[in-house]
Write a protein that holds these residues in place. Structure first.
Motif, PDB file in Angstrom:
ATOM      1  N   ASP A 145       0.823  -1.216   0.000  1.00  0.00           N
ATOM      2  CA  ASP A 145       0.000   0.000   0.000  1.00  0.00           C
ATOM      3  C   ASP A 145       0.854   1.262   0.000  1.00  0.00           C
ATOM      4  O   ASP A 145       0.471   2.275  -0.601  1.00  0.00           O
ATOM      5  N   VAL A 146       1.981   1.237   0.700  1.00  0.00           N
ATOM      6  CA  VAL A 146       2.818   2.437   0.800  1.00  0.00           C
ATOM      7  C   VAL A 146       3.938   2.449  -0.235  1.00  0.00           C
ATOM      8  O   VAL A 146       4.693   3.424  -0.310  1.00  0.00           O
ATOM      9  N   SER A 147       4.048   1.378  -1.020  1.00  0.00           N
ATOM     10  CA  SER A 147       5.098   1.330  -2.036  1.00  0.00           C
ATOM     11  C   SER A 147       4.945   2.486  -3.016  1.00  0.00           C
ATOM     12  O   SER A 147       3.879   2.709  -3.588  1.00  0.00           O
ATOM     13  N   GLY A 148       6.016   3.228  -3.201  1.00  0.00           N
ATOM     14  CA  GLY A 148       5.986   4.358  -4.124  1.00  0.00           C
ATOM     15  C   GLY A 148       5.504   5.656  -3.516  1.00  0.00           C
ATOM     16  O   GLY A 148       5.538   6.699  -4.176  1.00  0.00           O
ATOM     17  N   GLU A 149       5.032   5.622  -2.272  1.00  0.00           N
ATOM     18  CA  GLU A 149       4.572   6.843  -1.599  1.00  0.00           C
ATOM     19  C   GLU A 149       5.752   7.518  -0.905  1.00  0.00           C
ATOM     20  O   GLU A 149       6.466   6.895  -0.123  1.00  0.00           O
ATOM     21  N   SER A 150       5.962   8.781  -1.173  1.00  0.00           N
ATOM     22  CA  SER A 150       7.091   9.502  -0.579  1.00  0.00           C
ATOM     23  C   SER A 150       6.812   9.962   0.843  1.00  0.00           C
ATOM     24  O   SER A 150       7.740  10.148   1.628  1.00  0.00           O
ATOM     25  N   TYR A 151       5.541  10.141   1.177  1.00  0.00           N
ATOM     26  CA  TYR A 151       5.178  10.695   2.482  1.00  0.00           C
ATOM     27  C   TYR A 151       4.363   9.702   3.302  1.00  0.00           C
ATOM     28  O   TYR A 151       3.246   9.996   3.722  1.00  0.00           O
ATOM     29  N   THR A 152       4.941   8.518   3.531  1.00  0.00           N
ATOM     30  CA  THR A 152       4.314   7.529   4.409  1.00  0.00           C
ATOM     31  C   THR A 152       5.368   6.923   5.316  1.00  0.00           C
ATOM     32  O   THR A 152       6.537   6.784   4.937  1.00  0.00           O
ATOM     33  N   VAL A 153       4.928   6.563   6.515  1.00  0.00           N
ATOM     34  CA  VAL A 153       5.768   5.831   7.463  1.00  0.00           C
ATOM     35  C   VAL A 153       5.000   4.585   7.861  1.00  0.00           C
ATOM     36  O   VAL A 153       3.812   4.663   8.202  1.00  0.00           O
ATOM     37  N   LEU A 154       5.648   3.432   7.801  1.00  0.00           N
ATOM     38  CA  LEU A 154       5.045   2.168   8.223  1.00  0.00           C
ATOM     39  C   LEU A 154       5.944   1.555   9.276  1.00  0.00           C
ATOM     40  O   LEU A 154       7.147   1.361   9.047  1.00  0.00           O
ATOM     41  N   SER A 155       5.363   1.234  10.438  1.00  0.00           N
ATOM     42  CA  SER A 155       6.171   0.662  11.511  1.00  0.00           C
ATOM     43  C   SER A 155       5.305  -0.132  12.472  1.00  0.00           C
ATOM     44  O   SER A 155       4.108   0.153  12.634  1.00  0.00           O
ATOM     45  N   PRO A 156       5.882  -1.139  13.150  1.00  0.00           N
ATOM     46  CA  PRO A 156       5.146  -1.832  14.211  1.00  0.00           C
ATOM     47  C   PRO A 156       5.009  -0.915  15.419  1.00  0.00           C
ATOM     48  O   PRO A 156       5.799   0.032  15.597  1.00  0.00           O
ATOM     49  N   TYR A 157       3.995  -1.213  16.238  1.00  0.00           N
ATOM     50  CA  TYR A 157       3.737  -0.340  17.393  1.00  0.00           C
ATOM     51  C   TYR A 157       3.087  -1.174  18.494  1.00  0.00           C
ATOM     52  O   TYR A 157       2.054  -1.815  18.266  1.00  0.00           O
ATOM     53  N   ASP A 158       3.674  -1.156  19.652  1.00  0.00           N
ATOM     54  CA  ASP A 158       3.143  -1.923  20.775  1.00  0.00           C
ATOM     55  C   ASP A 158       1.904  -1.253  21.363  1.00  0.00           C
ATOM     56  O   ASP A 158       1.829  -0.015  21.448  1.00  0.00           O
ATOM     57  N   GLY A 159       0.940  -2.080  21.775  1.00  0.00           N
ATOM     58  CA  GLY A 159      -0.210  -1.572  22.514  1.00  0.00           C
ATOM     59  C   GLY A 159      -1.228  -0.821  21.692  1.00  0.00           C
ATOM     60  O   GLY A 159      -1.955   0.027  22.223  1.00  0.00           O
ATOM     61  N   LEU A 160      -1.341  -1.135  20.419  1.00  0.00           N
ATOM     62  CA  LEU A 160      -2.324  -0.449  19.570  1.00  0.00           C
ATOM     63  C   LEU A 160      -3.751  -0.851  19.961  1.00  0.00           C
ATOM     64  O   LEU A 160      -3.998  -2.005  20.333  1.00  0.00           O
ATOM     65  N   PRO A 161      -4.717   0.058  19.820  1.00  0.00           N
ATOM     66  CA  PRO A 161      -6.113  -0.278  20.112  1.00  0.00           C
ATOM     67  C   PRO A 161      -6.773  -1.122  19.017  1.00  0.00           C
ATOM     68  O   PRO A 161      -7.879  -1.609  19.187  1.00  0.00           O
ATOM     69  N   ALA A 162      -6.109  -1.273  17.867  1.00  0.00           N
ATOM     70  CA  ALA A 162      -6.627  -2.067  16.750  1.00  0.00           C
ATOM     71  C   ALA A 162      -5.432  -2.694  16.035  1.00  0.00           C
ATOM     72  O   ALA A 162      -4.290  -2.248  16.216  1.00  0.00           O
TER      73      ALA A 162
END
Length: 212
Positions: A145-162
């Motif tokens: 989904d974020v491939s080719g997008e210059s302004y995206t950050v994708l990362s794991p995150y502990d304790g997410l509500p979803a």
């Protein structure tokens, strides 16, 4: 001296028959001309109606874009830089105080600092976070989904509500799956969207080393 006899006068019945035939021929010619005019008008009209009908059918049958009504909206002012850790109210944060240095946009395999990621959102980035136990296939879907997008950050995150949470400056959407069609709609609307406090500011030459 003999004289050539004059032609016998045409019987009245023959004259009437010929006049009737001439009138019928003229009537047929007029009818033919009228039909030709009708066809000249009707054929383009039918073609136009067919095109319009086809366009209308395509338009009516076109799937509607997914609704973003579930996006939560917040109110944080921009430009508040601090050098210390920040206790954010939202998880993950959607705005507020942040580090003076932004996070380089891209894909991260490990958690990133909130304070730097918030600065990237101030520049118009969308931050997609996911639970560390999200199945690999789901993570790969987010990466696509974020491939080719210059302004995206994708990362794991502990304790997410979803399982997955999408955040832009002052806007957030939790979703249950990486297959949710609202993810693409969120990216389309909020990457460098109208909510961006500093549109056009860099999402590179900051901190962090993305893997993709």
């Amino acid at each position: 001296m003999s004289q050539t006899p004059s032609p016998a006068p045409e019987p009245s019945k023959d004259r009437a028959d010929r006049a009737a035939r001439v009138a019928a021929m003229k009537k047929a010619e007029k009818a033919h001309a009228r039909r030709r005019r009708i066809l000249l008008v009707a054929i383009p009209t039918v073609a136009v109606l067919a095109v319009v009908g086809g366009v209308t059918t395509v338009f009516l049958n076109r799937p509607q874009p997914p609704s973003l009504d579930a996006v939560k909206v917040y109110q944080y002012g921009a430009g508040e830089h601090v050098q210390t850790p920040v206790q954010y109210k939202e998880n993950p944060p959607v705005g507020g105080q942040h580090n003076p240095v932004w996070l380089n946009c891209g894909v991260y395999d490990k958690p990133v600092a909130n304070e730097n990621a918030v600065h990237s959102m101030e520049h118009g980035a969308v931050w997609i976070t996911y639970r560390p136990d999200l199945p690999t296939a789901q993570v790969d879907r987010l990466k696509s989904d974020v491939s080719g997008e210059s302004y995206t950050v994708l990362s794991p995150y502990d304790g997410l509500p979803a399982p997955v949470v999408l955040s832009a400056w002052n806007h957030q959407l939790p979703v249950q799956s990486a297959d949710d069609p609202r993810i693409e709609a969120f990216l389309a609307k909020y990457v460098q969207g109208a909510q961006t406090p500093e549109p056009g500011a860099l999402c590179s030459n900051g901190v962090g080393t993305p893997t993709g």
